[in-house]
Design a protein around this motif. Structure first.
Motif, PDB file in Angstrom:
ATOM      1  N   TRP A 106       0.835  -1.196   0.000  1.00 22.09           N
ATOM      2  CA  TRP A 106       0.000   0.000   0.000  1.00 22.09           C
ATOM      3  C   TRP A 106       0.872   1.249   0.000  1.00 22.09           C
ATOM      4  CZ3 TRP A 106       1.466  -2.730   4.174  1.00 22.09           C
ATOM      5  CH2 TRP A 106       1.897  -2.058   5.321  1.00 22.09           C
ATOM      6  N   GLN A 107       0.244   2.348  -0.315  1.00 20.19           N
ATOM      7  CA  GLN A 107       0.905   3.656  -0.317  1.00 20.19           C
ATOM      8  C   GLN A 107       0.417   4.465   0.880  1.00 20.19           C
ATOM      9  OE1 GLN A 107       3.026   5.269  -2.474  1.00 20.19           O
ATOM     10  NE2 GLN A 107       3.213   3.764  -4.122  1.00 20.19           N
ATOM     11  N   GLY A 108       1.366   5.200   1.494  1.00 17.74           N
ATOM     12  CA  GLY A 108       0.941   6.115   2.550  1.00 17.74           C
ATOM     13  C   GLY A 108       1.382   5.695   3.927  1.00 17.74           C
ATOM     14  N   ASP A 109       0.430   5.674   4.839  1.00 12.25           N
ATOM     15  CA  ASP A 109       0.698   5.477   6.258  1.00 12.25           C
ATOM     16  C   ASP A 109       1.377   4.132   6.521  1.00 12.25           C
ATOM     17  OD1 ASP A 109       0.731   5.489   8.986  1.00 12.25           O
ATOM     18  OD2 ASP A 109      -1.451   5.400   9.237  1.00 12.25           O
ATOM     19  N   ARG A 110       2.605   4.170   6.992  1.00  8.17           N
ATOM     20  CA  ARG A 110       3.347   2.947   7.238  1.00  8.17           C
ATOM     21  C   ARG A 110       2.850   2.201   8.477  1.00  8.17           C
ATOM     22  NH1 ARG A 110       9.461   4.121   8.350  1.00  8.17           N
ATOM     23  NH2 ARG A 110       9.359   1.956   9.081  1.00  8.17           N
ATOM     24  N   THR A 111       2.111   2.905   9.343  1.00  2.00           N
ATOM     25  CA  THR A 111       1.608   2.268  10.563  1.00  2.00           C
ATOM     26  C   THR A 111       0.266   1.559  10.346  1.00  2.00           C
ATOM     27  OG1 THR A 111       0.423   4.259  11.298  1.00  2.00           O
ATOM     28  CG2 THR A 111       2.746   4.040  11.945  1.00  2.00           C
ATOM     29  N   LEU A 112      -0.201   1.510   9.110  1.00  2.00           N
ATOM     30  CA  LEU A 112      -1.504   0.901   8.830  1.00  2.00           C
ATOM     31  C   LEU A 112      -1.529  -0.567   9.270  1.00  2.00           C
ATOM     32  CD1 LEU A 112      -4.274   1.505   7.458  1.00  2.00           C
ATOM     33  CD2 LEU A 112      -3.313   0.488   5.388  1.00  2.00           C
ATOM     34  N   ASP A 113      -0.461  -1.295   8.989  1.00  4.82           N
ATOM     35  CA  ASP A 113      -0.298  -2.689   9.418  1.00  4.82           C
ATOM     36  C   ASP A 113      -1.480  -3.588   9.018  1.00  4.82           C
ATOM     37  OD1 ASP A 113       0.911  -4.894  10.581  1.00  4.82           O
ATOM     38  OD2 ASP A 113       0.087  -4.471  12.566  1.00  4.82           O
ATOM     39  N   PRO A 114      -1.783  -3.723   7.734  1.00  6.57           N
ATOM     40  CA  PRO A 114      -2.900  -4.596   7.333  1.00  6.57           C
ATOM     41  C   PRO A 114      -2.624  -6.065   7.624  1.00  6.57           C
ATOM     42  CG  PRO A 114      -1.665  -3.872   5.416  1.00  6.57           C
ATOM     43  CD  PRO A 114      -1.129  -3.092   6.577  1.00  6.57           C
ATOM     44  N   GLY A 115      -1.327  -6.462   7.586  1.00  9.21           N
ATOM     45  CA  GLY A 115      -1.004  -7.851   7.861  1.00  9.21           C
ATOM     46  C   GLY A 115      -1.234  -8.251   9.301  1.00  9.21           C
ATOM     47  N   GLY A 116      -1.043  -7.305  10.212  1.00  9.08           N
ATOM     48  CA  GLY A 116      -1.237  -7.625  11.618  1.00  9.08           C
ATOM     49  C   GLY A 116      -2.682  -7.746  12.011  1.00  9.08           C
ATOM     50  N   LYS A 117      -3.581  -7.222  11.173  1.00  7.31           N
ATOM     51  CA  LYS A 117      -4.992  -7.187  11.551  1.00  7.31           C
ATOM     52  C   LYS A 117      -5.891  -8.011  10.627  1.00  7.31           C
ATOM     53  CE  LYS A 117      -4.899  -2.663  13.826  1.00  7.31           C
ATOM     54  NZ  LYS A 117      -3.437  -2.482  13.827  1.00  7.31           N
ATOM     55  N   PHE A 118      -5.307  -8.719   9.671  1.00  3.34           N
ATOM     56  CA  PHE A 118      -6.179  -9.467   8.769  1.00  3.34           C
ATOM     57  C   PHE A 118      -6.676 -10.755   9.437  1.00  3.34           C
ATOM     58  CE2 PHE A 118      -2.448 -12.048   7.726  1.00  3.34           C
ATOM     59  CZ  PHE A 118      -2.995 -13.289   7.394  1.00  3.34           C
ATOM     60  N   VAL A 119      -7.863 -11.201   8.998  1.00  2.00           N
ATOM     61  CA  VAL A 119      -8.472 -12.425   9.519  1.00  2.00           C
ATOM     62  C   VAL A 119      -8.908 -13.292   8.339  1.00  2.00           C
ATOM     63  CG1 VAL A 119      -9.274 -11.377  11.669  1.00  2.00           C
ATOM     64  CG2 VAL A 119     -10.763 -11.345   9.643  1.00  2.00           C
ATOM     65  N   LEU A 120      -9.062 -14.573   8.605  1.00  2.00           N
ATOM     66  CA  LEU A 120      -9.619 -15.498   7.614  1.00  2.00           C
ATOM     67  C   LEU A 120     -11.081 -15.745   7.954  1.00  2.00           C
ATOM     68  CD1 LEU A 120      -6.833 -18.214   7.176  1.00  2.00           C
ATOM     69  CD2 LEU A 120      -7.369 -16.310   5.656  1.00  2.00           C
ATOM     70  N   VAL A 121     -11.961 -15.410   7.052  1.00  2.25           N
ATOM     71  CA  VAL A 121     -13.373 -15.686   7.228  1.00  2.25           C
ATOM     72  C   VAL A 121     -13.589 -17.179   6.936  1.00  2.25           C
ATOM     73  CG1 VAL A 121     -15.712 -15.127   6.475  1.00  2.25           C
ATOM     74  CG2 VAL A 121     -13.948 -13.349   6.524  1.00  2.25           C
ATOM     75  N   ASP A 122     -14.385 -17.838   7.749  1.00  4.05           N
ATOM     76  CA  ASP A 122     -14.599 -19.298   7.638  1.00  4.05           C
ATOM     77  C   ASP A 122     -13.283 -20.047   7.751  1.00  4.05           C
ATOM     78  OD1 ASP A 122     -17.307 -18.905   7.291  1.00  4.05           O
ATOM     79  OD2 ASP A 122     -17.188 -18.940   5.106  1.00  4.05           O
ATOM     80  N   GLY A 123     -12.426 -19.583   8.623  1.00  2.09           N
ATOM     81  CA  GLY A 123     -11.142 -20.246   8.812  1.00  2.09           C
ATOM     82  C   GLY A 123     -10.496 -19.853  10.114  1.00  2.09           C
ATOM     83  N   VAL A 124      -9.500 -20.628  10.516  1.00  2.00           N
ATOM     84  CA  VAL A 124      -8.747 -20.361  11.734  1.00  2.00           C
ATOM     85  C   VAL A 124      -7.269 -20.333  11.383  1.00  2.00           C
ATOM     86  CG1 VAL A 124      -8.149 -21.197  14.038  1.00  2.00           C
ATOM     87  CG2 VAL A 124     -10.474 -21.509  13.172  1.00  2.00           C
ATOM     88  N   ILE A 125      -6.584 -19.269  11.768  1.00  2.00           N
ATOM     89  CA  ILE A 125      -5.143 -19.172  11.545  1.00  2.00           C
ATOM     90  C   ILE A 125      -4.434 -19.892  12.685  1.00  2.00           C
ATOM     91  CG2 ILE A 125      -3.179 -17.611  11.359  1.00  2.00           C
ATOM     92  CD1 ILE A 125      -5.051 -15.521  10.171  1.00  2.00           C
ATOM     93  N   ASN A 126      -3.792 -21.001  12.353  1.00  2.00           N
ATOM     94  CA  ASN A 126      -3.051 -21.754  13.372  1.00  2.00           C
ATOM     95  C   ASN A 126      -1.681 -21.151  13.635  1.00  2.00           C
ATOM     96  OD1 ASN A 126      -5.147 -23.672  13.634  1.00  2.00           O
ATOM     97  ND2 ASN A 126      -4.379 -24.804  11.858  1.00  2.00           N
ATOM     98  N   LYS A 127      -1.107 -20.557  12.607  1.00  2.44           N
ATOM     99  CA  LYS A 127       0.217 -19.944  12.763  1.00  2.44           C
ATOM    100  C   LYS A 127       0.360 -18.834  11.730  1.00  2.44           C
ATOM    101  CE  LYS A 127       5.181 -21.053  12.794  1.00  2.44           C
ATOM    102  NZ  LYS A 127       6.191 -22.121  12.577  1.00  2.44           N
TER     103      LYS A 127
END
Length: 369
Positions: A106-127
């Motif tokens: 992405w462009q712009g705010d480096r503190t956006l951190d989309p990777g730290g806040k993404f979720v899997l719908v109908d799924g569970v992130i084990n790691k």
């Protein structure tokens, strides 16, 4: 049989021909019902897959995607995935697990951190492991994660075991709706050549971004009304299809053997009641046992699919064979029409055999085309 046929009266010949024709017509109705039902299921599944990966379309029974405002103070985040492998896959238990890479730019705010806040719908992130991250002086930001996840998938089992499926990965920002973060699908998304599922062929993948509406404000005190929240959702679809009819034949091999045993009973004299009726009776219990084995690979449900249609055709054939044997016994013993009974046995053997064989060829073909 030809010699016996020549000596029969014309009325008896007509009776046998009409009886055989009636059997074939009956099998035609059964075959048409099963084949048309499964063909419609197959076409509906294809339409559902196409709608799922269409940005503006909705699958039948689901709410159409809500539009987002064309302008606003949001950040566009490009999302991509690379499916590395599929660890496990279970139709019965309605899930599959995978290792994949997910990246965000992405462009712009480096503190956006989309990777730290993404979720899997109908799924569970084990790691989830952050492998790479950078922010350059021109406002370009990038994150790449390796993810191990368990994904829920309620499979369409109506055409198992010669079906096709679409496995989907749904990614959303878990904190910010579409008014703050909007996804864009990265064309670099792909599937590793190592990805494999035993018995299936990986046909390829595609991605799309759609909106996903939640009919709740989640009790947010900043929201005065219980309004809906619309999120931007990234979807990656993996198309898979059964390699061949190998699993189908393995599942129904004992059923086909039971049907062959049943049809062979027509070559036993109707007066030999014991062997004549013991063969289809034993085949009946074998067919029922095969039905239990075939359904063991499916989740508990009330849907009627290919497995049930084929089992039903098998049980119908065994029932028909027993009923026809009873009638042949009546002709042979009660009416003392031994020649008529012999010709009748051969004629109905051909009619039932052709009808059963045609049904077991046409029905699975219509489910797989």
């Amino acid at each position: 049989m030809l010699t016996t046929w020549k000596h029969l009266a014309s009325s008896k010949k007509k009776f046998i021909l009409l009886f055989s024709l009636a059997i074939l017509v009956l099998y035609s109705f059964v075959t048409y019902f099963s084949a048309s039902t499964l063909y419609q299921n197959m076409m509906q599944a294809e339409a559902n897959h196409a709608a799922r990966m269409n940005q503006t379309a909705a699958e039948p029974g689901k709410t159409p995607p809500d539009p987002l405002p064309p302008v606003g103070a949001y950040t566009t985040v490009k999302v991509g995935t690379y499916l590395d492998d599929i660890d496990s896959f279970s139709i019965r238990d309605s899930y599959w697990t995978a290792n994949l890479y997910v990246w965000f730019s992405w462009q712009g705010d480096r503190t956006l951190d989309p990777g730290g806040k993404f979720v899997l719908v109908d799924g569970v992130i084990n790691k989830k492991e952050l492998l790479e991250e950078y922010h350059d002086g021109n406002g370009v930001n990038y994150q790449r994660y390796k993810v191990t996840a368990k994904l829920i998938k309620f499979f369409d089992t109506t055409r198992v075991p010669i079906e096709n499926h679409m496995l989907n990965i749904y990614i959303e920002d878990g904190a910010r709706d579409g008014s703050k973060v909007r996804y864009e699908a990265d064309a670099a998304s792909n599937i590793s050549s190592r990805t494999a599922i035993p018995g299936y062929k990986i046909l390829g993948g595609q991605n799309v971004v759609k909106t996903h509406t939640y009919k709740s404000s989640y009790g947010d005190p900043r929201v005065t009304e219980n309004t809906s929240k619309i999120f931007s959702q990234y979807i990656y679809g993996v198309n898979i299809k059964r390699v061949d009819y190998g699993v189908y034949i393995k599942i129904f091999l004992s059923l086909f053997a039971a049907l062959a045993l049943t049809l062979s009973s027509f070559f036993i004299k109707p007066s030999d009641i014991g062997p004549r009726f013991s063969l289809p009776t034993a085949a009946y219990f074998g067919a029922v046992a095969n039905s239990y084995v075939a359904n063991s690979i499916l989740p508990p449900s009330g849907s009627f699919g290919l497995v049930d249609h084929i089992a039903g055709i098998g049980l119908f054939t065994i029932f028909m064979s027993i009923a026809l044997s009873l009638f042949s016994h009546y002709l042979f013993v009660r009416k003392d029409e031994k020649e008529l009974s012999a010709v009748f046995d051969r004629a109905v053997f051909a009619a039932v055999g052709i009808g059963c064989l045609a049904a077991n060829i046409i029905v699975p073909l219509c489910a797989r085309l």
